[in-house]
Design an enzyme around this catalytic site. Structure first.
Site, PDB file in Angstrom:
ATOM      1  N   HIS A  83       0.856  -1.202   0.000  1.00 23.67           N
ATOM      2  CA  HIS A  83       0.000   0.000   0.000  1.00 23.67           C
ATOM      3  C   HIS A  83       0.888   1.247   0.000  1.00 23.67           C
ATOM      4  CE1 HIS A  83      -2.915   2.883   1.514  1.00 23.67           C
ATOM      5  NE2 HIS A  83      -3.803   1.994   1.870  1.00 23.67           N
TER       6      HIS A  83
ATOM      7  N   GLU B  78      -1.141   1.405  -5.184  1.00 24.03           N
ATOM      8  CA  GLU B  78      -0.958   0.193  -4.388  1.00 24.03           C
ATOM      9  C   GLU B  78      -0.957  -1.057  -5.273  1.00 24.03           C
ATOM     10  OE1 GLU B  78      -4.046   0.395  -1.372  1.00 24.03           O
ATOM     11  OE2 GLU B  78      -4.025   2.581  -1.508  1.00 24.03           O
TER      12      GLU B  78
HETATM   13  C1  BG6 Z   1      -6.928   2.525   0.709  1.00 22.30           C
HETATM   14  C2  BG6 Z   1      -8.390   2.237   0.636  1.00 22.30           C
HETATM   15  O1  BG6 Z   1      -6.222   1.452   0.182  1.00 22.30           O
HETATM   16  O2  BG6 Z   1      -6.550   2.697   2.067  1.00 22.30           O
HETATM   17  C3  BG6 Z   1      -9.147   3.401   1.261  1.00 22.30           C
HETATM   18  O3  BG6 Z   1      -8.796   2.025  -0.708  1.00 22.30           O
HETATM   19  C4  BG6 Z   1      -8.684   3.608   2.687  1.00 22.30           C
HETATM   20  O4  BG6 Z   1     -10.543   3.134   1.229  1.00 22.30           O
HETATM   21  C5  BG6 Z   1      -7.172   3.801   2.681  1.00 22.30           C
HETATM   22  O5  BG6 Z   1      -9.323   4.744   3.234  1.00 22.30           O
HETATM   23  C6  BG6 Z   1      -6.571   3.975   4.071  1.00 22.30           C
HETATM   24  O6  BG6 Z   1      -6.952   2.943   4.910  1.00 22.30           O
HETATM   25  P1  BG6 Z   1      -6.499   2.930   6.412  1.00 22.30           P
HETATM   26  O7  BG6 Z   1      -7.141   1.708   7.039  1.00 22.30           O
HETATM   27  O8  BG6 Z   1      -4.995   2.855   6.422  1.00 22.30           O
HETATM   28  O9  BG6 Z   1      -6.984   4.233   7.011  1.00 22.30           O
END
Ligand code: BG6
Length: 300
Positions: A170, A274
């Site tokens: 990510h 990602e």
């Molecule tokens: C992204 C998602 O990969 O991660 C989003 O598609 C999400 O929907 C974002 O808001 C962040 O997620 P987190 O759990 O790290 O706040």
């Protein structure tokens, strides 16, 4: 859950790998190779820094990020496994699975040649992981630092039951101004639009540009993506293999103001591209089988 122990000094390699105390008192490995540098926290097997020689840092980490047991670090490269986003069966479980908040252990550190160094971290199932996801697995995360940052998440099914899983590297990139960048590599690809009730849409022939909150799951795509950044005057190329989904995310002003671990004014300076296998691209593993998801990041 688990606490992150400092790794054994034997994993240090003179001028290539050192063991440091980072934010929140957590241990990280500092890598150096041919003038490039990278940092990898054992907490979540989380790469928080990649800086090629003579260049600005490539990754974004929020100034408000929380570095602590059980918390996900906002920025860098969260390793997402075994589910992406909310858990389908039980939405009360943590978003994006447990790998990013677990203590990983160092399996090896290696100098590959005079310009590349490798770190391999590992994570296996235990009582806490089986309580939320009842399968036996061995995860290995390899990071090779050179002029490029090569990451590989390999999952092996070590149990006697098949399972499906989702994963993501990510990656948060630092950009000059998200409103001015363009992203190529996703032309003519279908995506699920999370800011529009998960409706299926199709990208046209133009590069992706950013005009508001963006949260898209591109499916059935194995293409390299390139972030074109006219403000920082650079291009970031994200190559991949073993990955059939790409998620693109920027929370924009309102959503980022709601995050406690994200500065209100930071959203223009980041974009997530990602490297994933999610939704219908989830990976099915029979007992004894394994799968590797790889991303290579470089300035182009
Ligand atoms: C992204 C998602 O990969 O991660 C989003 O598609 C999400 O929907 C974002 O808001 C962040 O997620 P987190 O759990 O790290 O706040």
């Amino acid at each position: 859950m688990s606490t992150t122990d400092f790794p054994n000094d034997s994993f240090a390699i003179s001028e290539a790998v050192s063991i440091e105390t980072g934010r929140g008192g957590l241990p990280y490995l500092a890598l150096s190779a041919g003038g490039s540098s990278a940092h990898i926290y054992l907490h979540g097997a989380h790469v928080t820094h990649f800086q090629p020689v003579d260049a600005e840092p490539v990754l974004f980490v929020s100034d408000e990020a929380v570095f602590g047991e059980g918390k996900a670090i906002r920025g860098g490269v969260p390793v997402i496994f075994p589910w992406f986003g909310a858990n389908d069966q039980d939405p009360s479980l943590p978003s994006h699975g447990f790998a990013r908040t677990r203590a990983w252990s160092v399996e090896s550190t290696n100098v590959l040649d005079d310009r590349r160094v490798q770190v391999v971290l590992g994570l296996r199932d235990d009582e806490a992981t089986r309580a939320v996801w009842p399968f036996a697995f061995a995860a290995r995360f390899s990071v090779v630092l050179g002029e490029t940052l090569e990451m590989e998440l390999r999952i092996e099914n070590t149990g006697d039951e098949s399972f499906d899983y989702e994963d993501a590297l990510h990656t948060y990139f630092q950009v000059g101004d998200v409103r001015k960048i363009s992203l190529t590599g996703l032309e003519d690809t279908e995506y699920l639009d999370k800011v529009n009730g998960m409706q299926l849409a199709r990208e046209g022939a133009d590069p992706v540009s950013f005009k508001g909150e963006t949260d898209r799951v591109y499916i059935d795509t194995e293409s390299e993506c390139v972030v074109h950044d006219p403000v920082m005057n650079r291009r970031i190329a994200i190559g991949k293999s073993g990955s059939r989904s790409t998620v693109v995310w920027n929370p924009w002003a309102e959503k980022s103001a709601a995050f406690a671990d994200f500065g209100d004014d930071e959203w223009p300076g980041m974009v997530c591209v990602e490297t994933c296998n999610v939704g219908r691209n989830a990976i099915a593993l029979a007992p004894g089988a394994d799968h590797a998801t790889r991303a290579t990041v470089q300035l182009a």
